[in-house]
Design a protein around this motif. Structure first.
Motif, PDB file in Angstrom:
ATOM      1  N   UNK A   7      -9.977  88.367  95.395  1.00 37.57           N
ATOM      2  CA  UNK A   7     -11.227  88.958  94.977  1.00 37.57           C
ATOM      3  C   UNK A   7     -11.001  90.047  93.940  1.00 37.57           C
ATOM      4  N   UNK A   8      -9.887  90.724  94.022  1.00 34.35           N
ATOM      5  CA  UNK A   8      -9.607  91.745  93.023  1.00 34.35           C
ATOM      6  C   UNK A   8      -9.578  91.158  91.626  1.00 34.35           C
ATOM      7  N   UNK A   9      -8.963  90.017  91.473  1.00 37.04           N
ATOM      8  CA  UNK A   9      -8.831  89.469  90.138  1.00 37.04           C
ATOM      9  C   UNK A   9     -10.174  89.026  89.595  1.00 37.04           C
ATOM     10  N   UNK A  10     -11.045  88.560  90.445  1.00 37.64           N
ATOM     11  CA  UNK A  10     -12.378  88.184  89.969  1.00 37.64           C
ATOM     12  C   UNK A  10     -13.098  89.405  89.443  1.00 37.64           C
ATOM     13  N   UNK A  11     -12.995  90.512  90.153  1.00 39.77           N
ATOM     14  CA  UNK A  11     -13.685  91.717  89.705  1.00 39.77           C
ATOM     15  C   UNK A  11     -13.076  92.272  88.442  1.00 39.77           C
ATOM     16  N   UNK A  12     -11.744  92.200  88.308  1.00 41.41           N
ATOM     17  CA  UNK A  12     -11.083  92.789  87.163  1.00 41.41           C
ATOM     18  C   UNK A  12     -10.703  91.784  86.105  1.00 41.41           C
ATOM     19  N   UNK A  13     -11.386  90.649  86.073  1.00 39.33           N
ATOM     20  CA  UNK A  13     -11.036  89.572  85.170  1.00 39.33           C
ATOM     21  C   UNK A  13     -11.102  89.965  83.706  1.00 39.33           C
ATOM     22  N   UNK A  14     -10.555  89.118  82.858  1.00 37.54           N
ATOM     23  CA  UNK A  14     -10.409  89.443  81.448  1.00 37.54           C
ATOM     24  C   UNK A  14     -11.744  89.621  80.739  1.00 37.54           C
ATOM     25  N   UNK A  15     -11.770  90.559  79.816  1.00 39.51           N
ATOM     26  CA  UNK A  15     -12.835  90.626  78.814  1.00 39.51           C
ATOM     27  C   UNK A  15     -12.384  89.705  77.678  1.00 39.51           C
ATOM     28  N   UNK A  16     -13.080  88.604  77.507  1.00 41.45           N
ATOM     29  CA  UNK A  16     -12.691  87.592  76.530  1.00 41.45           C
ATOM     30  C   UNK A  16     -13.382  87.884  75.203  1.00 41.45           C
ATOM     31  N   UNK A  17     -12.630  88.339  74.202  1.00 40.15           N
ATOM     32  CA  UNK A  17     -13.209  88.683  72.897  1.00 40.15           C
ATOM     33  C   UNK A  17     -13.285  87.440  72.015  1.00 40.15           C
ATOM     34  N   UNK A  18     -14.181  86.530  72.387  1.00 39.06           N
ATOM     35  CA  UNK A  18     -14.385  85.288  71.650  1.00 39.06           C
ATOM     36  C   UNK A  18     -15.872  84.962  71.670  1.00 39.06           C
ATOM     37  N   UNK A  19     -16.655  85.731  70.921  1.00 35.60           N
ATOM     38  CA  UNK A  19     -18.104  85.521  70.883  1.00 35.60           C
ATOM     39  C   UNK A  19     -18.631  85.211  69.480  1.00 35.60           C
ATOM     40  N   UNK A  20     -17.754  85.024  68.518  1.00 31.74           N
ATOM     41  CA  UNK A  20     -18.175  84.654  67.177  1.00 31.74           C
ATOM     42  C   UNK A  20     -16.967  84.185  66.387  1.00 31.74           C
ATOM     43  N   UNK A  43      -0.670  89.445  89.267  1.00 27.14           N
ATOM     44  CA  UNK A  43      -0.460  88.151  88.613  1.00 27.14           C
ATOM     45  C   UNK A  43      -1.717  87.289  88.564  1.00 27.14           C
ATOM     46  N   UNK A  44      -2.780  87.682  89.261  1.00 25.55           N
ATOM     47  CA  UNK A  44      -4.018  86.907  89.244  1.00 25.55           C
ATOM     48  C   UNK A  44      -4.711  87.008  87.890  1.00 25.55           C
ATOM     49  N   UNK A  45      -4.746  88.196  87.337  1.00 20.71           N
ATOM     50  CA  UNK A  45      -5.263  88.411  85.984  1.00 20.71           C
ATOM     51  C   UNK A  45      -4.258  89.284  85.236  1.00 20.71           C
ATOM     52  N   UNK A  46      -3.109  88.715  84.873  1.00 17.87           N
ATOM     53  CA  UNK A  46      -2.087  89.509  84.183  1.00 17.87           C
ATOM     54  C   UNK A  46      -2.606  90.032  82.857  1.00 17.87           C
ATOM     55  N   UNK A  47      -2.365  91.303  82.602  1.00 20.62           N
ATOM     56  CA  UNK A  47      -2.867  91.954  81.402  1.00 20.62           C
ATOM     57  C   UNK A  47      -1.733  92.714  80.731  1.00 20.62           C
TER      58      UNK A  47
END
Length: 411
Positions: free
Chosen positions: A14-27, A347-351
């Motif tokens: 659940x932690x990784x879902x909350x802290x998931x990536x901000x995906x900078x792909x909107x244009x 490792x769930x949302x490696x940054x």
């Protein structure tokens, strides 16, 4: 001890879902110029700043696009020297937007985007299998918006955000030689955005925007356990299928953006952005299970875990050159900070602290536009030292992106 191990396995997902990536792909056009925001040529500006609609040089504008995002993460245990690599599928973020000017100084629009999400797949029996084996995260933002031109050089815009989200997570529970799946496909949240767009001079565009945090509420999530022995089900107060319900509030990050575009010559323009992300909201996460006594509070069904995320920044610089009235070349580069330290690596949302170079071309065919873009990411390796999860070693990654966008400004 059993209670602690099961709690850790559930919490990681659940932690990784909350802290998931901000995906900078909107244009696609924006990505080619380092994903900068002060571009008001078509409806793609809506996600970045609703106020930009007022400066689109067309009464009606429609855009749509999509991306392919490929990434690999490698973790090495420095004691055993064993190395593990992810086998992630290709990510496919998409976006679409439409704007219309019913009045000279009034614009309305709608934006659809996928600003948070990722899919990561580790081998089933790797050393971090109790934290994650496979995880799929998705978020969808639906944003109706309005913009008012307050002066020939200034506009204000605002949007409402309705968000939907999904998490599907597998991980091992080795204490009982089993596995747990965390799943919720109906998480929802609400937020807003607003901004000002300035054009004090025909050569200069300035965009100032804010997008609020969104609290994704998972009210009917399901945790499904699979164990060789049915006796564990009754011990954990699970139903006959090995399931228990849970609820949680899962925050998505807020974002502040300042961007500008300056036309050095009629053919050459330079853009720059500064983004500030409010990741510090992740101070703690609370899960409320229906029956399972796997918590760490006075109420044993409530599981709370502290977080130590920090606010982060992104610096972007891009440029465009018009080779003709039909062909445009674009380049960019940006630096994106990780929202957590080596001591909080998951490792769930490696940054990673990441440098990205981007580029692309655009074609204008009367009212139609076609944009192509690509990006190559250079994440900096991390010395992983997460004592809370007992996870130590070195992590590195590589990633690249490509995209195709279409625009139509009929009148």
């Amino acid at each position: 001890m059993k209670k602690i191990l099961v709690s850790t396995a559930l919490l990681a997902g659940v932690l990784s879902y909350a802290g998931g990536f901000r995906v900078s792909l909107q244009g696609v056009k924006q990505l080619a110029m380092a994903h900068t925001s002060a571009h008001a040529e078509d409806a793609s500006v809506t996600f970045f700043n609703p106020a930009g609609m007022s400066f689109i040089p067309s009464k009606l504008s429609i855009v749509a696009g999509g991306f392919g995002a490929s990434n690999k993460v490698t973790f090495q245990n420095l004691n055993t020297l064993q190395s593990t690599e992810t086998d992630n599928p290709l990510g496919t973020p998409i976006y679409a937007a439409i704007t219309y000017k019913p009045l000279e100084n009034l614009s309305v629009g709608f934006s659809f985007s996928t600003p948070f999400g990722s899919t990561i797949q580790w081998p089933e029996n790797w050393e971090g299998k109790e934290m994650v084996q496979k995880m799929e995260l998705k978020s969808y933002y639906f944003q109706p918006m309005v913009s008012v031109k307050l002066a020939p050089w200034l506009s204000f815009g605002a949007s409402y955000i309705y968000a939907r989200g999904k998490v599907d997570w597998d991980k091992a529970v080795t204490q009982f030689d089993g596995q747990v799946n965390i799943n919720d496909e109906k998480a929802t949240g609400h937020g807003y955005g607003f901004g000002f767009y300035f054009r004090p001079d025909p050569k200069l565009d300035v965009s100032v925007a804010y997008r609020s945090p969104v609290d994704m509420k998972a009210k009917n999530g399901t945790a499904t356990f699979k164990f060789p022995s049915q006796s564990v089900y009754s011990q954990l107060k699970l139903n006959a299928a090995g399931q228990d319900a849970f609820s949680a509030t899962l925050p998505l990050v807020e974002e502040y953006t300042i961007g500008l575009t300056y036309k050095v010559t009629p053919k050459w323009q330079v853009s720059a952005d500064f983004n500030y992300h409010g990741w510090e909201r992740y101070s703690r996460l609370t899960l409320d299970f229906a029956n399972a006594p796997i918590g760490n509070q006075a109420d044993p069904t409530i599981l709370v875990n502290p977080k130590n995320f920090k606010n982060s920044k992104t610096f972007r610089l891009g440029t465009q050159y018009a080779f003709s009235n039909m062909i445009y070349g674009r380049l960019g580069a940006y630096y994106d900070e990780s929202p957590y330290t080596n001591e909080n690596f998951i490792p769930e949302t490696p940054s990673f602290d990441t440098y990205v170079i981007t580029g692309g071309v655009g074609f204008k065919l009367k009212q139609f536009g076609i944009d192509i873009a690509g990006g190559y990411a250079m994440p900096q390796y991390r010395d992983v030292n997460n004592a809370n999860l007992g996870f130590y070693g070195q992590a590195k990654a590589r990633a690249f992106y490509f995209g195709l966008g279409l625009s139509y400004n009929p009148f």
